[in-house]
Design a protein around this motif. Structure first.
Motif, PDB file in Angstrom:
ATOM      1  N   ASN A 178       0.801  -1.221   0.000  1.00  0.00           N
ATOM      2  CA  ASN A 178       0.000   0.000   0.000  1.00  0.00           C
ATOM      3  C   ASN A 178       0.836   1.274   0.000  1.00  0.00           C
ATOM      4  O   ASN A 178       0.276   2.376   0.060  1.00  0.00           O
ATOM      5  CB  ASN A 178      -0.934   0.007   1.218  1.00  0.00           C
ATOM      6  N   GLY A 179       2.153   1.129  -0.066  1.00  0.00           N
ATOM      7  CA  GLY A 179       3.013   2.305  -0.078  1.00  0.00           C
ATOM      8  C   GLY A 179       2.977   3.085   1.229  1.00  0.00           C
ATOM      9  O   GLY A 179       3.059   4.311   1.233  1.00  0.00           O
ATOM     10  N   LEU A 180       2.829   2.370   2.340  1.00  0.00           N
ATOM     11  CA  LEU A 180       2.757   3.006   3.653  1.00  0.00           C
ATOM     12  C   LEU A 180       3.971   2.625   4.484  1.00  0.00           C
ATOM     13  O   LEU A 180       4.681   1.657   4.185  1.00  0.00           O
ATOM     14  CB  LEU A 180       1.486   2.558   4.382  1.00  0.00           C
ATOM     15  N   THR A 181       4.209   3.363   5.549  1.00  0.00           N
ATOM     16  CA  THR A 181       5.318   3.025   6.432  1.00  0.00           C
ATOM     17  C   THR A 181       4.912   1.867   7.349  1.00  0.00           C
ATOM     18  O   THR A 181       3.733   1.703   7.683  1.00  0.00           O
ATOM     19  CB  THR A 181       5.731   4.224   7.306  1.00  0.00           C
ATOM     20  N   VAL A 182       5.893   1.104   7.752  1.00  0.00           N
ATOM     21  CA  VAL A 182       5.642  -0.006   8.668  1.00  0.00           C
ATOM     22  C   VAL A 182       5.087   0.512   9.990  1.00  0.00           C
ATOM     23  O   VAL A 182       4.167  -0.075  10.575  1.00  0.00           O
ATOM     24  CB  VAL A 182       6.938  -0.817   8.899  1.00  0.00           C
ATOM     25  N   LYS A 216      -7.830   1.057   4.489  1.00  0.00           N
ATOM     26  CA  LYS A 216      -8.295   1.698   3.257  1.00  0.00           C
ATOM     27  C   LYS A 216      -8.303   3.212   3.398  1.00  0.00           C
ATOM     28  O   LYS A 216      -7.889   3.945   2.483  1.00  0.00           O
ATOM     29  CB  LYS A 216      -9.695   1.188   2.907  1.00  0.00           C
ATOM     30  N   ALA A 217      -8.790   3.695   4.532  1.00  0.00           N
ATOM     31  CA  ALA A 217      -8.836   5.140   4.784  1.00  0.00           C
ATOM     32  C   ALA A 217      -7.430   5.734   4.834  1.00  0.00           C
ATOM     33  O   ALA A 217      -7.176   6.812   4.288  1.00  0.00           O
ATOM     34  CB  ALA A 217      -9.600   5.425   6.073  1.00  0.00           C
ATOM     35  N   LEU A 218      -6.520   5.018   5.485  1.00  0.00           N
ATOM     36  CA  LEU A 218      -5.135   5.503   5.592  1.00  0.00           C
ATOM     37  C   LEU A 218      -4.450   5.525   4.235  1.00  0.00           C
ATOM     38  O   LEU A 218      -3.754   6.490   3.882  1.00  0.00           O
ATOM     39  CB  LEU A 218      -4.345   4.621   6.559  1.00  0.00           C
ATOM     40  N   ALA A 219      -4.664   4.476   3.432  1.00  0.00           N
ATOM     41  CA  ALA A 219      -4.051   4.409   2.105  1.00  0.00           C
ATOM     42  C   ALA A 219      -4.589   5.500   1.193  1.00  0.00           C
ATOM     43  O   ALA A 219      -3.867   6.037   0.337  1.00  0.00           O
ATOM     44  CB  ALA A 219      -4.294   3.028   1.484  1.00  0.00           C
ATOM     45  N   ALA A 220      -5.872   5.847   1.367  1.00  0.00           N
ATOM     46  CA  ALA A 220      -6.478   6.889   0.537  1.00  0.00           C
ATOM     47  C   ALA A 220      -5.850   8.252   0.812  1.00  0.00           C
ATOM     48  O   ALA A 220      -5.778   9.117  -0.072  1.00  0.00           O
ATOM     49  CB  ALA A 220      -7.980   6.943   0.784  1.00  0.00           C
ATOM     50  N   LYS A 221      -5.396   8.463   2.050  1.00  0.00           N
ATOM     51  CA  LYS A 221      -4.751   9.728   2.400  1.00  0.00           C
ATOM     52  C   LYS A 221      -3.352   9.833   1.811  1.00  0.00           C
ATOM     53  O   LYS A 221      -2.768  10.908   1.738  1.00  0.00           O
ATOM     54  CB  LYS A 221      -4.676   9.869   3.920  1.00  0.00           C
ATOM     55  N   GLY A 222      -2.808   8.656   1.401  1.00  0.00           N
ATOM     56  CA  GLY A 222      -1.458   8.656   0.856  1.00  0.00           C
ATOM     57  C   GLY A 222      -0.418   8.678   1.949  1.00  0.00           C
ATOM     58  O   GLY A 222       0.732   8.993   1.732  1.00  0.00           O
TER      59      GLY A 222
END
Length: 222
Positions: A178-182, A216-222
């Motif tokens: 998801n391109g997010l930090t661990v 999903k909400a966190l990924a949408a924020k980028g």
């Protein structure tokens, strides 16, 4: 003769009145009272413990969901969508073979004994998949890292929760997909981890549906 007819009529009328009263009490008043109390005091539970996201019902906190990719041509079992946290295996589920007008899933356990070769192969295959899917560059997953709930299904096959250990094992894979930090994803897991009921009943758990909605909400924020 007349007395006999009169007595019979009285008995019939008494029986009819009893039937009407019992029907009113047990068939109308009692159900309305129970429904009213349930709706007034336990609205969420009375309506199926629904979980909403984006203004619509997306599931129940009591029933696990699968997060799979669409079936490919020739596939019988879909591949997991690895951008989401995965729940427990659902090996005990069956399909409706009686009334085929509706497509239904039947919940249940596998009923396989602990020494069953079929169960052993299922567990080994599930463990290998968990190791493969959750190993990321620089952070391989070892077979000994895989918890029991990652490779075995529950008694219903619809368990909505996973252990914090299994959720944590998936954190790096989910973050990468998801391109997010661990750290951000691990924080989500901590926020959605529930302790033992009343402090001593059951085990700590993570609701997969709630966690994935937050993801999903966190990924949408980028």
């Amino acid at each position: 003769m007349n007395n006999s007819v009169t007595n019979t009529a009285r008995l019939l009328w008494a029986g009819l009145r009893a039937l009407l009263v019992l029907t009113l009490v047990t068939g109308v008043i009692y159900p309305l009272a129970v429904t009213g109390v349930a709706q007034g005091l336990f609205d969420g539970k009375a309506n199926g413990s629904e979980i909403k996201a984006d203004g619509k019902v997306v599931g129940s906190s009591l029933i696990g969901q699968s997060y799979d990719l669409p079936l490919k041509k020739g596939q019988e079992t879909p591949d997991p969508d690895l951008k989401w946290f995965q729940g427990r295996p659902a090996n005990g589920l069956g399909t409706n073979g009686v009334n085929t007008q509706y497509k239904l899933l039947l919940s249940g356990a596998t009923n396989l004994a602990a020494d069953s070769e079929v169960l052993t192969k299922q567990v080994e295959a599930a463990k290998a998949a968990v190791v493969r899917d959750n190993s990321v560059p620089g952070h391989p997953v070892r077979p000994s890292d895989v918890p029991a709930d990652a490779v075995t299904s529950s008694g219903s096959g619809l368990d909505p929760d996973i252990s914090p250990r299994y959720a944590d094992l998936q954190v790096r894979r989910v973050a990468e997909k998801n391109g997010l930090t661990v750290a951000a994803v691990r924080n989500l897991v901590e926020e959605h981890t529930e302790g033992r009921t009343l402090g001593f009943i059951g085990e700590p758990r993570v609701d997969v549906l709630g966690l994935n909605i937050a993801l999903k909400a966190l990924a949408a924020k980028g």
